[in-house]
Design a protein around this motif. Sequence first.
Motif: not given
Length: 138
Positions: A92, A125-126
Amino acid sequence: MSSNYSLTDFDLRSTPCRIDVLSSFQAVDFALSQGDIEQKLSSQYDRVTIYRTLKTFLSSGLLHKVLDDNGGVKYALCKELCHQGDHNHQHDHVHFKCHKCGQTTCLETVHIPTIVLPAGFVKQESNLLIQGVCDSCR
């Protein structure tokens, strides 16, 4: 330069292809596509061997995917930040793609802001890609 991990740090067996692919990532400070690796190592390894090596590196936590603005995928070496805590492997952080040189770099010190998702949604998830001109091209 990128992190100087060894294959044994990730319980991976050393093979000539793995050593060469890892060295390719350690020689640069930006993300590479499978095509970039193939171009550099095509005289030594076929594309399937390189693909399997990248997939192994991903699943072991040695690399992470970086989405490209063209819909493609690049790969970057995981840094210490990706391995904080007990098996808390995360990515991230922000990625930056330069319009001039085309290189995509990880910005470990810039974090993706916290986003509150609607009820029932679970973040895994980003990905955040910022585009502009890098320091070297400015």
